[in-house]
Design a protein around this motif. Sequence first.
Motif, PDB file in Angstrom:
ATOM      1  N   ASN A   9       8.535 124.779  29.445  1.00 53.57           N
ATOM      2  CA  ASN A   9       8.536 124.613  30.900  1.00 53.57           C
ATOM      3  C   ASN A   9       9.851 124.038  31.429  1.00 53.57           C
ATOM      4  OD1 ASN A   9       7.940 122.125  29.724  1.00 53.57           O
ATOM      5  ND2 ASN A   9       6.758 121.431  31.483  1.00 53.57           N
ATOM      6  N   ARG A  10      10.705 123.560  30.553  1.00 52.45           N
ATOM      7  CA  ARG A  10      12.008 123.028  30.957  1.00 52.45           C
ATOM      8  C   ARG A  10      13.171 123.931  30.567  1.00 52.45           C
ATOM      9  NH1 ARG A  10      11.609 116.547  29.810  1.00 52.45           N
ATOM     10  NH2 ARG A  10       9.869 116.202  31.216  1.00 52.45           N
ATOM     11  N   ALA A  11      12.880 125.036  29.927  1.00 49.43           N
ATOM     12  CA  ALA A  11      13.938 125.936  29.464  1.00 49.43           C
ATOM     13  C   ALA A  11      14.642 126.565  30.663  1.00 49.43           C
ATOM     14  CB  ALA A  11      13.365 127.021  28.566  1.00 49.43           C
ATOM     15  N   GLU A  12      15.943 126.458  30.662  1.00 49.39           N
ATOM     16  CA  GLU A  12      16.756 127.077  31.703  1.00 49.39           C
ATOM     17  C   GLU A  12      17.433 128.327  31.149  1.00 49.39           C
ATOM     18  OE1 GLU A  12      19.344 124.114  33.373  1.00 49.39           O
ATOM     19  OE2 GLU A  12      17.665 122.855  33.991  1.00 49.39           O
ATOM     20  N   PHE A  13      16.780 128.948  30.186  1.00 44.00           N
ATOM     21  CA  PHE A  13      17.284 130.144  29.531  1.00 44.00           C
ATOM     22  C   PHE A  13      16.086 130.941  29.044  1.00 44.00           C
ATOM     23  CE2 PHE A  13      17.028 126.621  26.568  1.00 44.00           C
ATOM     24  CZ  PHE A  13      16.311 127.157  25.512  1.00 44.00           C
ATOM     25  N   GLU A  14      16.307 132.197  28.733  1.00 49.53           N
ATOM     26  CA  GLU A  14      15.260 133.036  28.149  1.00 49.53           C
ATOM     27  C   GLU A  14      15.239 132.800  26.648  1.00 49.53           C
ATOM     28  OE1 GLU A  14      12.890 135.289  29.326  1.00 49.53           O
ATOM     29  OE2 GLU A  14      13.410 134.374  31.259  1.00 49.53           O
ATOM     30  N   PRO A  15      14.142 132.277  26.113  1.00 48.35           N
ATOM     31  CA  PRO A  15      14.104 132.011  24.666  1.00 48.35           C
ATOM     32  C   PRO A  15      13.963 133.299  23.860  1.00 48.35           C
ATOM     33  CG  PRO A  15      11.991 131.480  25.665  1.00 48.35           C
ATOM     34  CD  PRO A  15      12.923 131.856  26.789  1.00 48.35           C
ATOM     35  N   ASP A  16      14.492 133.256  22.659  1.00 56.09           N
ATOM     36  CA  ASP A  16      14.320 134.350  21.710  1.00 56.09           C
ATOM     37  C   ASP A  16      13.133 134.082  20.793  1.00 56.09           C
ATOM     38  OD1 ASP A  16      16.642 135.938  22.426  1.00 56.09           O
ATOM     39  OD2 ASP A  16      17.833 134.335  21.545  1.00 56.09           O
ATOM     40  N   VAL A  17      12.866 132.796  20.534  1.00 58.48           N
ATOM     41  CA  VAL A  17      11.797 132.378  19.628  1.00 58.48           C
ATOM     42  C   VAL A  17      11.014 131.256  20.295  1.00 58.48           C
ATOM     43  CG1 VAL A  17      11.271 131.340  17.380  1.00 58.48           C
ATOM     44  CG2 VAL A  17      13.111 133.019  17.565  1.00 58.48           C
ATOM     45  N   ILE A  18       9.696 131.339  20.219  1.00 58.67           N
ATOM     46  CA  ILE A  18       8.805 130.288  20.716  1.00 58.67           C
ATOM     47  C   ILE A  18       8.289 129.537  19.499  1.00 58.67           C
ATOM     48  CG2 ILE A  18       6.751 129.756  22.062  1.00 58.67           C
ATOM     49  CD1 ILE A  18       8.933 131.227  23.685  1.00 58.67           C
ATOM     50  N   PHE A  19       8.515 128.259  19.485  1.00 61.87           N
ATOM     51  CA  PHE A  19       8.175 127.388  18.360  1.00 61.87           C
ATOM     52  C   PHE A  19       6.959 126.565  18.768  1.00 61.87           C
ATOM     53  CE2 PHE A  19       8.909 123.632  15.723  1.00 61.87           C
ATOM     54  CZ  PHE A  19       9.262 124.208  14.523  1.00 61.87           C
ATOM     55  N   ILE A  20       5.874 126.680  18.026  1.00 59.08           N
ATOM     56  CA  ILE A  20       4.615 126.016  18.376  1.00 59.08           C
ATOM     57  C   ILE A  20       4.220 125.066  17.249  1.00 59.08           C
ATOM     58  CG2 ILE A  20       2.170 126.363  18.903  1.00 59.08           C
ATOM     59  CD1 ILE A  20       3.076 129.239  19.835  1.00 59.08           C
ATOM     60  N   VAL A  21       3.868 123.845  17.630  1.00 63.25           N
ATOM     61  CA  VAL A  21       3.384 122.853  16.677  1.00 63.25           C
ATOM     62  C   VAL A  21       1.912 122.603  16.999  1.00 63.25           C
ATOM     63  CG1 VAL A  21       3.587 120.468  15.865  1.00 63.25           C
ATOM     64  CG2 VAL A  21       5.647 121.760  16.475  1.00 63.25           C
ATOM     65  N   GLY A  22       1.069 122.647  15.985  1.00 63.58           N
ATOM     66  CA  GLY A  22      -0.351 122.418  16.194  1.00 63.58           C
ATOM     67  C   GLY A  22      -1.028 122.076  14.892  1.00 63.58           C
TER      68      GLY A  22
END
Length: 110
Positions: A9-22
Motif C-alpha cells: 500500500n506504500r509502493a510508489e512503483f509497480e512491483p515485479d514480485v509480491i512477497f507474502i509472509v504468513g
Amino acid sequence: MTILICTINRAEFEPDVIFIVGNATQGMELLHANAYDSGSHGLGADSGPICSSMAAVPYLTGKVTYGFGDIGSRNNMKLKTEEIMVSLPATDLERVVLNLEEMKTKTFFR
C-alpha cells in the motif's frame, strides 16, 4: 536487478514480485490458489538468502516460490518461528486472489 521492499500500500512503483509472509496454513492456501486454475506447483526455495531465493527466482522464472529464508533474513525481518514466505510474480496476484475467493465457495477448501 534492484530489490526494493515495502508494504504494497506504500509502493510508489509497480512491483515485479509480491512477497507474502504468513503462517503455514496461509502459505498452503496461496499455493493451492496458484495451482487451482493453472496446475502449476510452486517452487520450494531452500533456506538461502531471501534476495536470491524469494525475490530473484520468481522474477526470473515467473513461478510462485515458497521458502523459509536464511537465519539472517529471518532475524532482520523479525519473523516468527512459525512464519513462512511466499513470493508471487506480480502478474499472478489478481488471478491468485480471485482463486482464493472462488475456493471459499468450494466445500473441499473449507
